[in-house]
Design a protein around this motif. Structure first.
Motif, mmCIF file in Angstrom:
data_model
loop_
_atom_site.group_PDB
_atom_site.id
_atom_site.type_symbol
_atom_site.label_atom_id
_atom_site.label_comp_id
_atom_site.label_asym_id
_atom_site.label_seq_id
_atom_site.Cartn_x
_atom_site.Cartn_y
_atom_site.Cartn_z
ATOM 1 N N LYS A 3 0.972 -1.292 -0.159
ATOM 2 C CA LYS A 3 -0.028 0.022 -0.161
ATOM 3 C C LYS A 3 1.037 1.300 -0.051
ATOM 4 C CE LYS A 3 -3.964 0.275 2.075
ATOM 5 N NZ LYS A 3 -5.036 0.424 2.928
ATOM 6 N N HIS A 25 0.306 -2.626 -7.321
ATOM 7 C CA HIS A 25 0.481 -1.772 -5.998
ATOM 8 C C HIS A 25 -1.003 -1.216 -5.735
ATOM 9 C CE1 HIS A 25 4.248 -3.333 -4.929
ATOM 10 N NE2 HIS A 25 4.880 -2.812 -6.242
ATOM 11 N N ASP A 26 -1.309 -1.102 -4.510
ATOM 12 C CA ASP A 26 -2.472 -0.330 -4.202
ATOM 13 C C ASP A 26 -1.872 1.222 -4.015
ATOM 14 O OD1 ASP A 26 -4.689 0.981 -2.922
ATOM 15 O OD2 ASP A 26 -4.825 -0.572 -1.355
ATOM 16 N N ARG A 46 -5.815 5.770 -6.514
ATOM 17 C CA ARG A 46 -6.781 6.359 -5.748
ATOM 18 C C ARG A 46 -6.474 7.946 -5.754
ATOM 19 N NH1 ARG A 46 -7.965 8.009 -0.631
ATOM 20 N NH2 ARG A 46 -5.904 6.778 0.400
ATOM 21 N N VAL A 58 -0.860 3.404 4.646
ATOM 22 C CA VAL A 58 0.260 2.899 3.760
ATOM 23 C C VAL A 58 1.280 2.375 4.598
ATOM 24 C CG1 VAL A 58 -0.684 4.655 2.177
ATOM 25 C CG2 VAL A 58 1.413 5.272 3.402
ATOM 26 N N ASP A 59 2.057 1.763 3.738
ATOM 27 C CA ASP A 59 3.394 0.900 4.129
ATOM 28 C C ASP A 59 4.325 2.016 3.665
ATOM 29 O OD1 ASP A 59 1.771 -1.676 4.719
ATOM 30 O OD2 ASP A 59 1.810 -1.789 2.489
#
Ligand code: NAD
Length: 296
Positions: A3, A25-26, A46, A58-59
């Motif tokens: 993320k 990936h997000d 997004r 998020v990471d």
């Protein structure tokens, strides 16, 4: 799959963000320019309304911003990343910034509980779009190990250059060499022509002789020998004078701080400074050729 928040969706960031999406990936995308956020959303990210919104949950946070002051502001300013992101996540700054700014960012990030990698890129807008950038990363080994798979989604070559700031050090030393070698290549082609050789003939000889370099074989500043080089489209960038000058200023500042003698680097800086002052910021950096010929 990670993320990721991507902040700074300009000429470079737009393509890089899209490649992260392509790699599944997000990605949440934020930029001060709403049109850039909308364009990223059209390519599958997004759209985020603020830094706080982008970094929520998020990471990894990736930044691709103009200069050090923007990076430090986005990280540590009011309502910045550090104020809103979860502690322990990884910050990857891909912008080209001063080595000292990168080292200051690493120190503050670490003291606020974040992991960081400085990972500037070589390669322009086309490489950002194609996912073929070269990344040179600085930071502790464990941080690099976490960053590497994310960087590989946006680039072809990824290097660990050493500790904090070493990515920026590699980038500016490389680009200083590029500036110097480009000016040298322009002077050699101009001299050869004045002595009666045409560009094609000189290229055939020098490109397999000891003067051979990337500025000649991949980006020839004389029209003709390398069809893809900006010399064949009236020196439209490519890599503009303003960008080269930025990197030479960074190199000169870092050399001053480190006590390194860069006399040709400083001469290259003054040559690009002169072009900039005469209004040629938007010319490709190989346009030094035009100046030598008296065509500017
Ligand atoms: P750009 O000006 O096109 O993009 C920068 C983006 O950052 C803009 O969209 C701007 O709106 C956004 N931005 C600025 N401040 C912000 C903030 N506080 N919050 C959110 N967004 C913000 O620049 P670029 O050409 O994409 O270059 C980005 C970085 O990459 C620079 O450091 C540059 O030196 C480096 N770089 C560029 C190239 C190139 O060919 N363009 C090549 C290698 C490296």
């Amino acid at each position: 799959m990670a993320k990721i928040a991507f902040i700074g969706l300009g000429n470079m960031g737009g393509g890089m963000c899209a490649n992260l999406v392509k790699a599944h990936h997000d990605v949440a995308a934020f930029d001060l320019n709403p049109a850039a956020v909308a364009a990223a959303a059209e390519r599958g990210a997004r759209p985020a309304a603020s830094i706080a919104d982008a970094v929520s949950g998020v990471d990894v946070v990736i930044t691709m911003l103009p200069a050090g002051k923007h990076v430090l502001g986005v990280y540590f300013g009011q309502d910045g990343v550090a104020a809103h992101a979860q502690q322990g996540i990884l910050l990857i700054d891909c912008s080209t910034i001063a080595v000292d700014d990168a080292r200051a960012a690493h120190e503050q990030a670490q003291s606020e509980g974040f992991m960081m990698v400085d990972a500037p890129v070589s390669g322009g807008v086309a490489a950002a779009e194609a996912g073929t950038l070269t990344f040179m990363a600085g930071g502790p080994g464990i941080n690099y190990t976490l960053a590497e798979p994310v960087l590989k989604a946006m680039g072809k070559n990824v290097f660990h250059a050493g500790g904090p700031g070493n990515g920026q050090a590699a980038k500016i030393a490389n680009n200083m060499l590029l500036g110097i070698s480009m000016i040298g290549t322009c002077e050699a082609f101009n001299l050869a022509e004045k002595l009666g050789l045409d560009a094609e003939t000189f290229f055939k000889i020098s490109s397999v002789s000891s003067g051979q370099c990337w500025s000649m074989t991949s980006y020839c500043p004389a029209p003709g020998p390398v069809p893809t080089s900006p010399a064949n489209r009236d020196y439209k960038p490519g890599f503009a004078v303003a960008m080269m000058l930025k990197d030479l200023h960074l190199a000169a500042g870092a050399a001053r701080a480190a006590g390194a003698d860069i006399r040709l680097g400083k001469l290259a800086e003054s040559i690009y400074q002169n072009l900039s002052e005469r209004g040629f910021d938007g010319l490709d950096f190989s346009g030094v050729m035009k100046d030598l010929k008296g065509e500017l």
